[in-house]
Scaffold this motif. Structure first.
Motif, PDB file in Angstrom:
ATOM      1  N   THR A 181      25.620  54.417   1.619  1.00  0.00           N
ATOM      2  CA  THR A 181      24.499  54.595   0.691  1.00  0.00           C
ATOM      3  C   THR A 181      23.601  53.363   0.799  1.00  0.00           C
ATOM      4  O   THR A 181      24.079  52.257   1.055  1.00  0.00           O
ATOM      5  N   SER A 182      22.305  53.570   0.600  1.00  0.00           N
ATOM      6  CA  SER A 182      21.382  52.433   0.686  1.00  0.00           C
ATOM      7  C   SER A 182      20.077  52.745  -0.027  1.00  0.00           C
ATOM      8  O   SER A 182      19.660  53.903  -0.118  1.00  0.00           O
ATOM      9  N   GLY A 183      19.444  51.699  -0.519  1.00  0.00           N
ATOM     10  CA  GLY A 183      18.072  51.787  -0.988  1.00  0.00           C
ATOM     11  C   GLY A 183      17.169  51.338   0.143  1.00  0.00           C
ATOM     12  O   GLY A 183      17.569  50.532   0.981  1.00  0.00           O
ATOM     13  N   TYR A 184      15.961  51.881   0.185  1.00  0.00           N
ATOM     14  CA  TYR A 184      15.085  51.527   1.302  1.00  0.00           C
ATOM     15  C   TYR A 184      13.636  51.419   0.848  1.00  0.00           C
ATOM     16  O   TYR A 184      13.242  51.935  -0.220  1.00  0.00           O
ATOM     17  N   LEU A 185      12.846  50.734   1.640  1.00  0.00           N
ATOM     18  CA  LEU A 185      11.403  50.609   1.429  1.00  0.00           C
ATOM     19  C   LEU A 185      10.710  50.776   2.770  1.00  0.00           C
ATOM     20  O   LEU A 185      11.069  50.100   3.735  1.00  0.00           O
ATOM     21  N   THR A 186       9.739  51.673   2.830  1.00  0.00           N
ATOM     22  CA  THR A 186       8.994  51.943   4.068  1.00  0.00           C
ATOM     23  C   THR A 186       7.517  51.677   3.850  1.00  0.00           C
ATOM     24  O   THR A 186       6.927  52.156   2.875  1.00  0.00           O
ATOM     25  N   LEU A 187       6.928  50.913   4.738  1.00  0.00           N
ATOM     26  CA  LEU A 187       5.477  50.710   4.769  1.00  0.00           C
ATOM     27  C   LEU A 187       4.913  51.621   5.841  1.00  0.00           C
ATOM     28  O   LEU A 187       5.315  51.536   7.011  1.00  0.00           O
ATOM     29  N   TYR A 188       4.004  52.530   5.473  1.00  0.00           N
ATOM     30  CA  TYR A 188       3.511  53.506   6.445  1.00  0.00           C
ATOM     31  C   TYR A 188       1.975  53.494   6.550  1.00  0.00           C
ATOM     32  O   TYR A 188       1.264  53.079   5.616  1.00  0.00           O
ATOM     33  N   PHE A 189       1.508  53.951   7.698  1.00  0.00           N
ATOM     34  CA  PHE A 189       0.078  54.053   7.992  1.00  0.00           C
ATOM     35  C   PHE A 189      -0.169  55.440   8.606  1.00  0.00           C
ATOM     36  O   PHE A 189       0.603  55.882   9.444  1.00  0.00           O
ATOM     37  N   GLY A 190      -1.251  56.092   8.187  1.00  0.00           N
ATOM     38  CA  GLY A 190      -1.505  57.416   8.735  1.00  0.00           C
ATOM     39  C   GLY A 190      -2.883  57.925   8.397  1.00  0.00           C
ATOM     40  O   GLY A 190      -3.765  57.197   7.943  1.00  0.00           O
ATOM     41  N   SER A 191      -3.067  59.235   8.606  1.00  0.00           N
ATOM     42  CA  SER A 191      -4.351  59.879   8.362  1.00  0.00           C
ATOM     43  C   SER A 191      -4.145  61.285   7.846  1.00  0.00           C
ATOM     44  O   SER A 191      -3.115  61.919   8.113  1.00  0.00           O
ATOM     45  N   LYS A 192      -5.156  61.779   7.091  1.00  0.00           N
ATOM     46  CA  LYS A 192      -5.085  63.110   6.492  1.00  0.00           C
ATOM     47  C   LYS A 192      -6.104  64.042   7.143  1.00  0.00           C
ATOM     48  O   LYS A 192      -7.140  63.608   7.617  1.00  0.00           O
ATOM     49  N   LYS A 193      -5.779  65.328   7.113  1.00  0.00           N
ATOM     50  CA  LYS A 193      -6.711  66.370   7.553  1.00  0.00           C
ATOM     51  C   LYS A 193      -6.943  67.314   6.390  1.00  0.00           C
ATOM     52  O   LYS A 193      -6.003  67.768   5.756  1.00  0.00           O
ATOM     53  N   PHE A 233      -9.570  54.587   1.315  1.00  0.00           N
ATOM     54  CA  PHE A 233     -10.301  55.577   2.096  1.00  0.00           C
ATOM     55  C   PHE A 233      -9.462  56.843   2.223  1.00  0.00           C
ATOM     56  O   PHE A 233      -8.281  56.781   2.563  1.00  0.00           O
ATOM     57  N   ARG A 234     -10.079  57.978   1.997  1.00  0.00           N
ATOM     58  CA  ARG A 234      -9.326  59.229   1.940  1.00  0.00           C
ATOM     59  C   ARG A 234      -8.696  59.615   3.273  1.00  0.00           C
ATOM     60  O   ARG A 234      -7.597  60.133   3.318  1.00  0.00           O
ATOM     61  N   GLU A 235      -9.397  59.408   4.369  1.00  0.00           N
ATOM     62  CA  GLU A 235      -8.894  59.876   5.656  1.00  0.00           C
ATOM     63  C   GLU A 235      -7.803  58.977   6.228  1.00  0.00           C
ATOM     64  O   GLU A 235      -6.893  59.437   6.898  1.00  0.00           O
ATOM     65  N   ASN A 236      -7.914  57.685   6.017  1.00  0.00           N
ATOM     66  CA  ASN A 236      -6.922  56.727   6.516  1.00  0.00           C
ATOM     67  C   ASN A 236      -6.080  56.221   5.355  1.00  0.00           C
ATOM     68  O   ASN A 236      -6.612  55.769   4.339  1.00  0.00           O
ATOM     69  N   VAL A 237      -4.785  56.311   5.508  1.00  0.00           N
ATOM     70  CA  VAL A 237      -3.876  56.047   4.390  1.00  0.00           C
ATOM     71  C   VAL A 237      -2.909  54.920   4.719  1.00  0.00           C
ATOM     72  O   VAL A 237      -2.353  54.853   5.809  1.00  0.00           O
ATOM     73  N   THR A 238      -2.733  54.039   3.761  1.00  0.00           N
ATOM     74  CA  THR A 238      -1.675  53.030   3.799  1.00  0.00           C
ATOM     75  C   THR A 238      -0.844  53.210   2.542  1.00  0.00           C
ATOM     76  O   THR A 238      -1.395  53.417   1.457  1.00  0.00           O
ATOM     77  N   GLY A 239       0.464  53.150   2.659  1.00  0.00           N
ATOM     78  CA  GLY A 239       1.273  53.367   1.475  1.00  0.00           C
ATOM     79  C   GLY A 239       2.687  52.850   1.589  1.00  0.00           C
ATOM     80  O   GLY A 239       3.091  52.297   2.618  1.00  0.00           O
ATOM     81  N   LEU A 240       3.423  53.044   0.516  1.00  0.00           N
ATOM     82  CA  LEU A 240       4.826  52.646   0.437  1.00  0.00           C
ATOM     83  C   LEU A 240       5.674  53.847   0.033  1.00  0.00           C
ATOM     84  O   LEU A 240       5.260  54.652  -0.800  1.00  0.00           O
ATOM     85  N   GLU A 241       6.842  53.950   0.635  1.00  0.00           N
ATOM     86  CA  GLU A 241       7.838  54.948   0.222  1.00  0.00           C
ATOM     87  C   GLU A 241       9.089  54.189  -0.179  1.00  0.00           C
ATOM     88  O   GLU A 241       9.630  53.395   0.601  1.00  0.00           O
ATOM     89  N   ILE A 242       9.525  54.404  -1.400  1.00  0.00           N
ATOM     90  CA  ILE A 242      10.697  53.714  -1.941  1.00  0.00           C
ATOM     91  C   ILE A 242      11.727  54.761  -2.322  1.00  0.00           C
ATOM     92  O   ILE A 242      11.406  55.712  -3.056  1.00  0.00           O
ATOM     93  N   GLY A 243      12.959  54.616  -1.819  1.00  0.00           N
ATOM     94  CA  GLY A 243      13.919  55.660  -2.109  1.00  0.00           C
ATOM     95  C   GLY A 243      15.369  55.268  -1.899  1.00  0.00           C
ATOM     96  O   GLY A 243      15.709  54.090  -1.724  1.00  0.00           O
ATOM     97  N   PHE A 244      16.215  56.293  -1.913  1.00  0.00           N
ATOM     98  CA  PHE A 244      17.668  56.136  -1.835  1.00  0.00           C
ATOM     99  C   PHE A 244      18.214  57.150  -0.826  1.00  0.00           C
ATOM    100  O   PHE A 244      17.785  58.304  -0.808  1.00  0.00           O
ATOM    101  N   VAL A 245      19.140  56.717   0.024  1.00  0.00           N
ATOM    102  CA  VAL A 245      19.743  57.572   1.046  1.00  0.00           C
ATOM    103  C   VAL A 245      21.260  57.570   0.892  1.00  0.00           C
ATOM    104  O   VAL A 245      21.876  56.504   0.732  1.00  0.00           O
ATOM    105  N   ALA A 246      21.850  58.759   0.937  1.00  0.00           N
ATOM    106  CA  ALA A 246      23.308  58.906   1.008  1.00  0.00           C
ATOM    107  C   ALA A 246      23.625  59.611   2.318  1.00  0.00           C
ATOM    108  O   ALA A 246      23.000  60.628   2.665  1.00  0.00           O
ATOM    109  N   GLU A 247      24.607  59.080   3.054  1.00  0.00           N
ATOM    110  CA  GLU A 247      24.876  59.569   4.404  1.00  0.00           C
ATOM    111  C   GLU A 247      26.375  59.611   4.664  1.00  0.00           C
ATOM    112  O   GLU A 247      27.105  58.678   4.311  1.00  0.00           O
TER     113      GLU A 247
END
Length: 257
Positions: A244-256, A211-225
């Protein structure tokens, strides 16, 4: 190690799906691509320096008028709150009392990461079909919160005292005195120290919802700190100022639109 393998497996899976989707995408008319003004979401994250639940994330993307390499780009803002563990942390349990303890742990490390960057739309959904894929580059300050690890210590007169772990005092305890368990997590916040730093991250975001307005997704990435000093997490191990670390985020949101 299991978290590292999991992150690598998921990354490979999405890389393959990205290639397949790109081939299908090229055959379709780009005029029907979706566009939006802003996207707001919240998520939970895990990383290779944390437990299964690594922290929480709030993020927002706002459309920019200019394009980059012919692709839509967005201003990326986010705030992350994560827990960072030392690789030498090992939780043990007393078989008599049932109390759990990470012996040698001096401090928890919680990090608050405000982020500013760019999100570049690589592939967009068409008519609510497929997935949207974008690349993210962001950076910002890191606010390290070093909170004492509290232990319950039995003194020579039999009293049980809750106090921050002291490697000199507690490691040299005798049979008549010693640690009987960990203190409450909610104790010690008044003795917390702030360690400033900086971080940068790169990521790929995959929007999976139908569904375009409601979004579920994944963000996969790398962080250096990097922090301004070594963070004292464990007493009897090498502590670092660079993580340093690799990470995975499960997110929920909406678009305008």
């Amino acid at each position: 190690m299991m978290r590292v393998k999991l992150l690598l497996s998921v990354s490979i899976l999405f890389a393959l799906s990205t290639d397949i989707y790109a081939q299908r995408r090229a055959a379709k008319n780009e005029d029907s691509e979706e566009s939006y003004k802003s996207f707001t979401s919240v998520g939970i994250t895990t990383n290779t320096n944390s437990g299964i639940l690594g922290g929480a994330v709030f993020r927002q993307s706002s459309a920019l008028s200019s394009k980059l390499f012919g692709k839509n780009q967005y201003r990326y803002l986010a705030v992350e709150v994560v827990n960072v563990k030392h690789p030498k942390e090992l939780s043990t349990q007393d078989f008599v009392t049932g109390a759990r303890l990470v012996f040698g742990k001096e401090n928890y490390l919680f990090v608050v990461r405000p982020e500013y960057g760019r999100e570049l739309s690589l592939f967009s959904r068409q008519d609510d079909e497929g997935i949207s894929i974008s690349a993210i580059v962001a950076a910002g300050p890191s606010l390290g919160l070093e909170k004492p690890y509290m232990v319950q210590f039995q003194s020579s007169d039999g009293r049980v005292i809750t106090e921050p772990f002291d490697p000199v005092k507690h490691a040299g305890s005798t049979q008549s005195t010693g640690i009987v368990g960990a203190g409450s997590f909610f104790q010690g916040f008044g003795q917390m120290k702030v360690v400033p730093g900086l971080h940068v991250k790169t990521a790929m975001s995959f929007e999976l919802s139908a569904f375009r307005e409601n979004v579920t997704g994944l963000e996969i990435g790398f962080v250096a700190e990097a922090f301004t000093r070594k963070v004292q997490i464990m007493a009897f191990a090498e502590n670092r100022s660079l993580f340093t670390s690799g990470y995975l985020t499960l997110y929920f949101g909406s678009k305008k639109r």
